[in-house]
Scaffold this active site. Structure first.
Site, PDB file in Angstrom:
ATOM      1  N   LYS A 248       0.870  -1.183   0.000  1.00  0.00           N
ATOM      2  CA  LYS A 248       0.000   0.000   0.000  1.00  0.00           C
ATOM      3  C   LYS A 248       0.898   1.221   0.000  1.00  0.00           C
ATOM      4  CE  LYS A 248      -4.044   2.096   2.243  1.00  0.00           C
ATOM      5  NZ  LYS A 248      -3.793   3.477   1.902  1.00  0.00           N
ATOM      6  N   ARG A 253      -4.323   8.260  -5.938  1.00  0.00           N
ATOM      7  CA  ARG A 253      -4.918   7.277  -6.825  1.00  0.00           C
ATOM      8  C   ARG A 253      -5.163   7.898  -8.187  1.00  0.00           C
ATOM      9  NH1 ARG A 253      -9.453   3.257  -4.537  1.00  0.00           N
ATOM     10  NH2 ARG A 253      -9.482   1.764  -6.240  1.00  0.00           N
ATOM     11  N   ARG A 268      -9.133  10.409  -7.380  1.00  0.00           N
ATOM     12  CA  ARG A 268     -10.010   9.590  -6.530  1.00  0.00           C
ATOM     13  C   ARG A 268     -11.436  10.114  -6.546  1.00  0.00           C
ATOM     14  NH1 ARG A 268     -12.553   8.260  -2.355  1.00  0.00           N
ATOM     15  NH2 ARG A 268     -12.045   7.159  -0.481  1.00  0.00           N
ATOM     16  N   GLU A 298      -1.775   3.708  -8.256  1.00  0.00           N
ATOM     17  CA  GLU A 298      -1.328   4.732  -7.313  1.00  0.00           C
ATOM     18  C   GLU A 298      -0.110   5.397  -7.956  1.00  0.00           C
ATOM     19  OE1 GLU A 298      -3.129   5.160  -4.594  1.00  0.00           O
ATOM     20  OE2 GLU A 298      -1.868   6.203  -3.155  1.00  0.00           O
ATOM     21  N   PHE A 338      -2.419  -1.493 -10.065  1.00  0.00           N
ATOM     22  CA  PHE A 338      -2.835  -2.644  -9.252  1.00  0.00           C
ATOM     23  C   PHE A 338      -4.134  -3.293  -9.726  1.00  0.00           C
ATOM     24  CE2 PHE A 338      -3.955   1.207  -6.776  1.00  0.00           C
ATOM     25  CZ  PHE A 338      -5.336   1.082  -6.745  1.00  0.00           C
ATOM     26  N   ARG A 412     -17.067  -0.130  -0.547  1.00  0.00           N
ATOM     27  CA  ARG A 412     -16.041  -0.508   0.416  1.00  0.00           C
ATOM     28  C   ARG A 412     -16.408  -1.894   0.926  1.00  0.00           C
ATOM     29  NH1 ARG A 412     -12.381   2.537   2.984  1.00  0.00           N
ATOM     30  NH2 ARG A 412     -13.388   4.479   2.411  1.00  0.00           N
ATOM     31  N   LYS A 418      -7.276  -3.348   4.037  1.00  0.00           N
ATOM     32  CA  LYS A 418      -6.003  -2.652   4.250  1.00  0.00           C
ATOM     33  C   LYS A 418      -5.494  -2.903   5.646  1.00  0.00           C
ATOM     34  CE  LYS A 418      -8.316   1.825   4.894  1.00  0.00           C
ATOM     35  NZ  LYS A 418      -8.364   3.235   4.545  1.00  0.00           N
TER      36      LYS A 418
HETATM   37  P1  ATP Z   1      -6.555   5.981   2.580  1.00  0.00           P
HETATM   38  O1  ATP Z   1      -6.809   7.344   3.122  1.00  0.00           O
HETATM   39  O2  ATP Z   1      -6.131   4.931   3.567  1.00  0.00           O
HETATM   40  O3  ATP Z   1      -5.687   5.978   1.347  1.00  0.00           O
HETATM   41  P2  ATP Z   1      -9.004   5.799   1.076  1.00  0.00           P
HETATM   42  O4  ATP Z   1     -10.298   6.116   1.727  1.00  0.00           O
HETATM   43  O5  ATP Z   1      -8.484   6.755   0.054  1.00  0.00           O
HETATM   44  O6  ATP Z   1      -7.963   5.455   2.209  1.00  0.00           O
HETATM   45  P3  ATP Z   1      -9.178   2.991   0.929  1.00  0.00           P
HETATM   46  O7  ATP Z   1      -9.931   2.140  -0.008  1.00  0.00           O
HETATM   47  O8  ATP Z   1      -9.605   2.973   2.326  1.00  0.00           O
HETATM   48  O9  ATP Z   1      -9.167   4.455   0.328  1.00  0.00           O
HETATM   49  O10 ATP Z   1      -7.665   2.577   0.867  1.00  0.00           O
HETATM   50  C1  ATP Z   1      -7.121   2.240  -0.363  1.00  0.00           C
HETATM   51  C2  ATP Z   1      -6.379   3.437  -0.919  1.00  0.00           C
HETATM   52  O11 ATP Z   1      -5.000   3.154  -0.857  1.00  0.00           O
HETATM   53  C3  ATP Z   1      -6.704   3.651  -2.369  1.00  0.00           C
HETATM   54  O12 ATP Z   1      -7.673   4.672  -2.537  1.00  0.00           O
HETATM   55  C4  ATP Z   1      -5.375   3.972  -3.031  1.00  0.00           C
HETATM   56  O13 ATP Z   1      -5.240   5.362  -3.212  1.00  0.00           O
HETATM   57  C5  ATP Z   1      -4.330   3.527  -2.034  1.00  0.00           C
HETATM   58  N1  ATP Z   1      -3.524   2.367  -2.455  1.00  0.00           N
HETATM   59  C6  ATP Z   1      -2.190   2.275  -2.374  1.00  0.00           C
HETATM   60  N2  ATP Z   1      -1.749   1.091  -2.778  1.00  0.00           N
HETATM   61  C7  ATP Z   1      -2.847   0.376  -3.135  1.00  0.00           C
HETATM   62  C8  ATP Z   1      -3.042  -0.946  -3.630  1.00  0.00           C
HETATM   63  N3  ATP Z   1      -2.024  -1.790  -3.825  1.00  0.00           N
HETATM   64  N4  ATP Z   1      -4.304  -1.339  -3.894  1.00  0.00           N
HETATM   65  C9  ATP Z   1      -5.344  -0.513  -3.692  1.00  0.00           C
HETATM   66  N5  ATP Z   1      -5.226   0.739  -3.217  1.00  0.00           N
HETATM   67  C10 ATP Z   1      -3.983   1.186  -2.935  1.00  0.00           C
END
Ligand code: ATP
Length: 582
Positions: A248, A253, A268, A298, A338, A412, A418
């Site tokens: 991660k 994103r 995002r 990412e 990814f 979600r 995660k």
């Molecule tokens: P966070 O603030 O933890 O990034 P989020 O609400 O944006 O969370 P989540 O789905 O909770 O989104 O966490 C996944 C996020 O992590 C994705 O939105 C992406 O930007 C990032 N990310 C990094 N590496 C990866 C991966 N290998 N697969 C998916 N998402 C990833």
């Protein structure tokens, strides 16, 4: 449809905070719509003239809107400004001035939803020399024909300040009720929306009786899949048996769309970022070996020579409007892909992840883009080792994916889990809150007129924001000034309809800005409304703001109430906590 119907609906919506009442008001409006105007109606309710990813903004500065009001009402700019100061909102000022209008309107033909929409779209598309004057003319022509109430809402759209307090979930429920009389169509509407991110078009398809309300299309972003949480590898393996654990990485994103040499990049929150990242566009053109593809990734500032991952503070410098090319040279981005949702004419979202991944690996060439490093395992020790390694290489942790799972757009779920590094005495994850009000400072802070803010999380079921914290630290003096300035512009006289709060801040603001909060713990509290059952809700202990405003997140992308409840439960387990403390 007459625009007065829209204005009266907007007025009723603003007055109510009950979700059921909102659905009823909206469905009444939708029942009067037809296949030719429903799309325009939906965009107008969102305060827009196109879906966000098209980047078509009505956007006019306050000064120009004041001028349009002045021309159409006959009041001087100084008088318009005085009314604005008194009301605190240009929409209400316009309403008052149109009411007292000195000039009689030339035409008494009523405004229609279609006509207003078309004029606003024209304003959005007017550019080049003399464009401001043309925009002012278009807006003042509309205002000339507007009733006081119509003027109020007309003015707010170009100021990006409509905010009727209805989120997409409420709109989707109301569409279903309008067409079917109950919420039986909601799931289908939502699925279509998740695939196309365009509620206006989904509604149009619905009214045209199309079989498919929305589908994956190139250059139309898909709402991103999101991850659930666990806080130890064993819990993940209980859910997945075998898992594909990805690094991660902490960048931003990017959803990449490609057809031949045409490339678009979406953030995002599904905004078009193509022009901000010319280096990424070149990489995709050269090194994605497919004619058509939609890829989830990412993006990160990264040293190609050493393989060093740069911290987020570097990557974030690439989000800028000016000096794009220079910064791209200084801090090139690397794309860590990814997932793949579409390939050469075919949607892949219903394939298992392990197969999507194989397809992704086949089309990604090196140089500026690679497939995210991962392992596939069902062994606890191996997963623990990979998690530890992820921290050592500078990742935030891992995202574990169920190899058999489909791509769940806009959802979600536990298909993705995660697991982040955490420190002793600190919550494993940060929380994104929406600012709903602020407090005047005391003591040394009095000079900034800003002492902190009230933060809320999003309740997906009810489509409202419920408070979870009062934040008074983590920001610099510079940030205090910035926050105060931004919030001043969106203040409201009363509590916004969509906000549920027991605390009364000094100033209420429209729920617009998301910020990230670090905290030590989630506690039960009688003060806050997030997750409130009986007398207790949840609150954050020792909250502090980190970083800047999260302009990559809409208010509805903030942490949700159900995530807070989940995090509250998870904090009892501390299996991997602090073993990697830096
Ligand atoms: P966070 O603030 O933890 O990034 P989020 O609400 O944006 O969370 P989540 O789905 O909770 O989104 O966490 C996944 C996020 O992590 C994705 O939105 C992406 O930007 C990032 N990310 C990094 N590496 C990866 C991966 N290998 N697969 C998916 N998402 C990833």
């Amino acid at each position: 449809m007459e625009f007065s119907v829209f204005a009266e609906t907007a007025y009723e919506l603003e007055k109510t905070s009950s979700r059921l009442a909102m659905i009823e008001i909206l469905s009444k409006l939708f029942k009067q719509a037809d296949k030719d105007n429903i799309q325009k109606l939906i965009y107008l309710l969102q305060g827009r003239v196109a879906p966000p990813f098209e980047g078509i903004e009505v956007g006019m500065g306050e000064k120009f809107v004041e001028k349009a009001i002045s021309i159409s009402t006959g009041y001087t700019i100084a008088q318009v400004e005085a009314a604005f100061r008194k009301k605190g909102d240009l929409g209400s000022a316009a309403e008052q001035l149109v009411e007292k209008k000195k000039q009689t309107a030339l035409s008494s033909e009523p405004l229609t939803v279609e006509g207003v929409f078309d004029s606003l779209l024209k304003i959005a598309k007017t550019s080049g020399e003399g464009s401001q004057d043309k925009k002012i003319k278009l807006l003042s022509d509309l205002l000339n024909r507007a009733s006081p109430l119509e003027a109020k809402y007309l003015v707010r759209i170009p100021l990006a300040n409509l905010q009727l307090g209805v989120g997409d979930p409420t709109m989707m429920d109301a569409l279903s009720v309008a067409v079917k009389g109950d919420n039986s169509l909601r799931e289908e509407i939502e699925r279509a929306y998740n695939l196309s991110s365009d509620l206006g078009t989904v509604a149009k398809n619905l009214y045209e009786g199309k079989r498919k309300l929305g589908e994956i299309k190139l250059f139309n972003p898909i709402r991103p899949a999101l991850a659930e949480r666990e806080n130890d590898p064993a819990a993940i393996l209980k859910r997945h048996k075998t898992t594909i654990a990805d690094l991660k990485l902490d960048g931003f994103r990017l959803q990449i769309h490609k057809k031949g040499d045409r490339v678009m990049l979406f953030s995002r929150r599904l905004e078009d970022m193509t022009h901000s990242f010319p280096d990424v566009v070149e990489i995709v053109k050269k090194n994605v070996k497919a004619d058509e593809a939609i890829i989830d990734s990412e993006a990160l500032a990264y040293n190609e020579a050493t393989g060093e991952i740069y911290p987020f503070q570097y990557t974030i410098q690439r989000k800028r409007k000016h000096g794009v090319a220079e910064k791209a040279e200084e801090l090139p981005l690397h794309i860590f892909a990814f997932d793949i949702m579409y390939l050469d004419g075919e949607s892949l979202i219903d394939l298992p992840y392990k197969e999507r991944r194989k397809k992704l690996e086949k089309i990604i060439k090196k140089d500026g883009i690679s497939v995210m490093e991962s392992i596939i395992t069902s062994d606890l020790k191996e997963l623990e080792r990979f998690f530890k390694k992820s921290i050592e290489v500078g990742a935030e942790g891992v995202v574990c994916k169920d190899p058999e799972s489909i791509y769940k757009a806009g959802m979600r779920g536990f298909n993705w889990i995660k697991l982040k590094r955490s420190y002793k005495g600190e919550l494993a994850d940060t929380i994104d809150v929406v600012i709903v009000g602020y407090f005047y400072g005391k003591g040394a802070r009095a000079e900034f007129k800003f002492g902190g803010f009230l933060g809320a999380v999003y309740d997906e079921d009810e489509d409202v924001f419920r408070t979870v914290t009062r934040v008074g630290s983590g920001f610099s003096e510079e940030m205090m000034v910035k926050l105060r300035e931004m919030l001043e512009k969106i203040k409201t006289k009363d509590k916004p309809a969509r906000v549920d709060s027991l605390i009364e801040p000094d100033v209420w603001v429209k729920p617009m800005y998301v910020v990230t909060i670090k905290a030590d713990e989630i506690t039960e509290s009688p003060m806050h409304t997030a997750g409130r059952k009986g007398e207790t809700g949840y609150a954050l202990r020792f909250p502090r703001m980190v970083g800047d405003i999260r302009d990559d997140k809409r208010p509805e992308d903030a942490t949700t109430v159900s995530e807070i409840i989940r995090m509250f439960k998870l904090q009892k387990h501390t299996a991997v906590q602090s073993s990697t403390e830096a």
